[in-house]
Motif scaffolding. Structure first.
Motif, PDB file in Angstrom:
ATOM      1  N   GLN A 241      -5.870 -11.142  -5.795  1.00 40.82           N
ATOM      2  CA  GLN A 241      -4.612 -11.821  -6.082  1.00 40.82           C
ATOM      3  C   GLN A 241      -3.461 -11.363  -5.201  1.00 40.82           C
ATOM      4  N   ALA A 242      -3.665 -10.281  -4.451  1.00 38.90           N
ATOM      5  CA  ALA A 242      -2.587  -9.753  -3.616  1.00 38.90           C
ATOM      6  C   ALA A 242      -3.168  -8.738  -2.643  1.00 38.90           C
ATOM      7  N   VAL A 243      -2.367  -8.380  -1.638  1.00 38.42           N
ATOM      8  CA  VAL A 243      -2.645  -7.228  -0.783  1.00 38.42           C
ATOM      9  C   VAL A 243      -1.424  -6.327  -0.883  1.00 38.42           C
ATOM     10  N   SER A 244      -1.511  -5.096  -0.393  1.00 34.65           N
ATOM     11  CA  SER A 244      -0.374  -4.203  -0.559  1.00 34.65           C
ATOM     12  C   SER A 244      -0.256  -3.228   0.599  1.00 34.65           C
ATOM     13  N   ILE A 245       0.984  -3.012   1.049  1.00 34.04           N
ATOM     14  CA  ILE A 245       1.265  -1.982   2.047  1.00 34.04           C
ATOM     15  C   ILE A 245       1.401  -0.651   1.310  1.00 34.04           C
ATOM     16  N   ALA A 246       0.766   0.391   1.850  1.00 38.73           N
ATOM     17  CA  ALA A 246       0.711   1.682   1.164  1.00 38.73           C
ATOM     18  C   ALA A 246       0.746   2.812   2.189  1.00 38.73           C
ATOM     19  N   PRO A 247       1.014   4.039   1.747  1.00 37.61           N
ATOM     20  CA  PRO A 247       0.946   5.176   2.667  1.00 37.61           C
ATOM     21  C   PRO A 247      -0.488   5.460   3.061  1.00 37.61           C
ATOM     22  N   ALA A 248      -0.670   5.949   4.291  1.00 34.23           N
ATOM     23  CA  ALA A 248      -2.027   6.205   4.782  1.00 34.23           C
ATOM     24  C   ALA A 248      -2.763   7.220   3.923  1.00 34.23           C
ATOM     25  N   GLY A 249      -2.019   8.060   3.211  1.00 34.18           N
ATOM     26  CA  GLY A 249      -2.655   9.073   2.374  1.00 34.18           C
ATOM     27  C   GLY A 249      -3.508   8.520   1.259  1.00 34.18           C
ATOM     28  N   VAL A 250      -3.355   7.228   0.928  1.00 33.72           N
ATOM     29  CA  VAL A 250      -4.162   6.665  -0.160  1.00 33.72           C
ATOM     30  C   VAL A 250      -5.620   6.490   0.233  1.00 33.72           C
ATOM     31  N   ARG A 251      -5.910   6.503   1.540  1.00 34.52           N
ATOM     32  CA  ARG A 251      -7.266   6.155   1.979  1.00 34.52           C
ATOM     33  C   ARG A 251      -8.340   7.056   1.393  1.00 34.52           C
ATOM     34  N   GLY A 252      -7.996   8.317   1.173  1.00 34.91           N
ATOM     35  CA  GLY A 252      -9.015   9.227   0.655  1.00 34.91           C
ATOM     36  C   GLY A 252      -9.324   9.038  -0.816  1.00 34.91           C
TER      37      GLY A 252
END
Length: 308
Positions: A241-252
């Motif tokens: 339903q959406a996409v989101s911009i986030a800090p790179a730190g969330v990848r882990g």
């Protein structure tokens, strides 16, 4: 015979009664205020009358429909709240002065403070160094309410009454479901998501930064659903339903059904150390130095800088 000290310095206000008044004023109803304070309503009424007698003014008007502030009450309410905040701060400062070897360090989701905390404990083995994870909605008030003494978090952040030191820059990524058309790309630009809805949070400053709204060309970011928790946002993304911009730190720490793609053409976020502007705890100075040395992030060069 009147007390010369009281007459010289004005009435001696009971802070407990002042707090009762602010609760009644906020609820505009004695019954609801009594329930919030866990008091019997007649007892609360008597306490408010005691406060009014101490001050020599009527603060509240009782009506069949509830309670309303008198003119004096309207004027006193913001001052009463400021008085209670000052008393809380004074108590916290006194306790901090009595325990100069204690510090609590807060940290936001996906940020690691371990290297700096370990160094602080090594250099100050006598100190009681504690850590506390904070949700994003808790961070602005945790410092001012003295639940923590320092917070490692991300901008944007309300900085009134705070000292903020930038530790390092952090790239931003786009979080998408695994079956999204952009999943697997090496990177994307804002043009790639020009028509993609992005979730909104109640905080307009958060929305402006993390939704890049407005865009550099003046266009507005497409509105996605309004959410109030990170977990709800991730569920919306996973559901397509959406996409989101986030800090790179969330990848882990992403869910298994989500992935992150670097965004090329937006400025990075900033990871910062925030403390109360007037706090002089010696351990804060030591932790600030440790954080600048050890919490450097990728490509930060190991140096932080203070911002007003």
């Amino acid at each position: 015979m009147p007390d010369s000290h009281a007459s010289a310095g004005g009435p001696d206000l009971d802070l407990r009664l002042v707090r009762y008044f602010t609760v009644v004023a906020d609820h505009r109803h004695f019954g609801r205020a009594a329930a919030a304070l866990h008091l019997a309503q007649p007892h609360l009424s008597r306490q408010i009358r005691r406060l009014e007698d101490q001050m020599g003014v009527r603060l509240l008007d009782r009506t069949p429909k509830g309670t309303r502030l008198s003119e004096a009450g309207e004027d006193f309410l913001p001052r009463a709240k400021a008085l209670l905040r000052s008393a809380t701060d004074a108590l916290a400062y006194a306790r901090a002065a009595a325990r100069p070897s204690r510090i609590t360090i807060g940290y936001a989701t996906d940020l690691i403070v371990t290297p700096a905390v370990r160094e602080l404990r090594r250099r100050h083995p006598e100190a009681d160094v504690r850590t506390l994870h904070l949700g994003w909605k808790q961070i602005p008030t945790a410092l001012l309410e003295h639940r923590v003494d320092a917070v490692v978090t991300r901008l944007p952040l309300p900085t009134d009454q705070l000292r903020v030191t930038v530790l390092y820059d952090e790239p931003r990524v786009l979080v998408v479901p695994l079956d999204h058309r952009l999943a697997g790309r090496e990177s994307i630009t804002l043009d790639d998501i020009a028509d993609e809805p992005l979730p909104r949070m109640p905080d307009p400053v958060w929305n402006a930064f993390w939704r890049v709204d407005p865009r550099p060309d003046g266009s507005r970011a497409p509105d996605g659903p309004l959410v109030d928790a990170i977990e709800d946002k991730l569920e919306l993304i996973a559901a397509g339903q959406a996409v989101s911009i986030a800090p790179a730190g969330v990848r882990g720490n992403l869910r298994a059904d989500l992935t992150a793609v670097p965004v090329e053409d937006i400025e990075p976020g900033r990871v910062v150390l925030a403390t109360r502007a007037d706090d002089r705890n010696r351990l804060l100075t030591a932790f600030r130095a440790s954080a600048k040395a050890h919490l450097v992030g990728p490509g930060a060069g190991g140096r932080g800088r203070a911002v007003a």
